[in-house]
Design a protein around this motif. Structure first.
Motif, PDB file in Angstrom:
ATOM      1  N   PRO A 122       0.656  -1.064   0.078  1.00 12.75           N
ATOM      2  CA  PRO A 122      -0.007   0.121  -0.030  1.00 12.75           C
ATOM      3  C   PRO A 122       0.629   1.222  -0.397  1.00 12.75           C
ATOM      4  O   PRO A 122       1.990   1.574   0.409  1.00 12.75           O
ATOM      5  CB  PRO A 122      -0.711  -0.397   1.289  1.00 12.75           C
ATOM      6  N   ASN A 123       0.399   2.589  -0.472  1.00 10.82           N
ATOM      7  CA  ASN A 123       0.734   3.923  -0.133  1.00 10.82           C
ATOM      8  C   ASN A 123       0.444   4.533   0.477  1.00 10.82           C
ATOM      9  O   ASN A 123      -0.683   4.769   0.198  1.00 10.82           O
ATOM     10  CB  ASN A 123       0.823   4.600  -2.090  1.00 10.82           C
ATOM     11  N   TRP A 124       0.857   3.969   1.591  1.00 14.13           N
ATOM     12  CA  TRP A 124      -0.135   5.340   3.045  1.00 14.13           C
ATOM     13  C   TRP A 124       1.059   6.336   2.574  1.00 14.13           C
ATOM     14  O   TRP A 124       1.360   7.618   1.696  1.00 14.13           O
ATOM     15  CB  TRP A 124       0.808   4.919   3.959  1.00 14.13           C
ATOM     16  N   GLN A 125      -0.899   7.147   3.047  1.00 17.60           N
ATOM     17  CA  GLN A 125      -0.942   8.746   2.389  1.00 17.60           C
ATOM     18  C   GLN A 125      -0.632   9.636   3.755  1.00 17.60           C
ATOM     19  O   GLN A 125      -0.840   9.467   4.998  1.00 17.60           O
ATOM     20  CB  GLN A 125      -3.046   8.582   2.318  1.00 17.60           C
ATOM     21  N   PRO A 126      -0.279  10.950   3.465  1.00 16.81           N
ATOM     22  CA  PRO A 126       0.330  11.808   3.991  1.00 16.81           C
ATOM     23  C   PRO A 126      -1.394  12.546   4.879  1.00 16.81           C
ATOM     24  O   PRO A 126      -2.546  12.177   4.060  1.00 16.81           O
ATOM     25  CB  PRO A 126       0.350  13.083   3.440  1.00 16.81           C
ATOM     26  N   LEU A 127      -1.253  13.405   6.175  1.00 16.56           N
ATOM     27  CA  LEU A 127      -2.814  13.110   6.725  1.00 16.56           C
ATOM     28  C   LEU A 127      -3.439  14.476   5.543  1.00 16.56           C
ATOM     29  O   LEU A 127      -4.535  14.737   5.894  1.00 16.56           O
ATOM     30  CB  LEU A 127      -2.434  14.006   8.167  1.00 16.56           C
ATOM     31  N   SER A 128      -3.241  15.319   4.972  1.00 16.27           N
ATOM     32  CA  SER A 128      -3.845  15.767   3.496  1.00 16.27           C
ATOM     33  C   SER A 128      -4.655  15.553   3.039  1.00 16.27           C
ATOM     34  O   SER A 128      -5.091  16.065   2.076  1.00 16.27           O
ATOM     35  CB  SER A 128      -2.596  16.599   3.445  1.00 16.27           C
TER      36      SER A 128
END
Length: 134
Positions: free
Chosen positions: A1-7
């Motif tokens: 998975p490509n973890w996403q930033p909070l933004s």
């Protein structure tokens, strides 16, 4: 998975919310189809079952993303949104499970099951009310 930033939370929230809404609509339609399962065929029902099993299997990615975000320094608004999305993921799983259950029930009476019956079996099913004719 490509973890996403909070933004990226608004985008992920939109995906989760959209999926839950779609699942609710499909569940409602399947419940209607349960009244006349013979209008459905195995291909449609199998697709619903297989797709929602895949959704269940992949749900951990959303859960893990939410867990990762919880570990960050959050505003009160972000914290509330993560809690809301955690609740949505509970609904996400529940809807998938219900869609699978209703689909498996419908599959017992699809047009494919009727075509497998002899003329006598169809007649008995109609006369006993197990099969409704349009």
């Amino acid at each position: 998975p490509n973890w996403q930033p909070l933004s990226m939370m608004p985008m992920i929230a939109s995906i989760i919310d959209g999926e839950v809404e779609n699942f609710e609509d499909l569940y409602k339609n399947l419940c209607e189809a349960r009244k006349n399962p013979h209008v459905m065929d195995d291909m449609i029902i199998d697709r619903a079952i297989n797709n929602h099993r895949k959704y269940l299997k992949g749900a951990w990615v959303y859960d893990e993303q939410l867990i990762r975000w919880k570990k960050e320094k959050l505003t009160e608004k972000q914290s509330r949104e993560i809690e809301r999305l955690t609740g949505q993921m509970i609904k996400y799983r529940k809807m998938c499970e219900e869609i699978i259950a209703v689909s498996e029930e419908i599959k017992k009476g699809t047009i494919n099951r009727i075509l497998e019956m002899s003329d006598e079996e169809v007649a008995i099913a109609v006369l006993t009310g197990k099969l409704k004719m349009p």
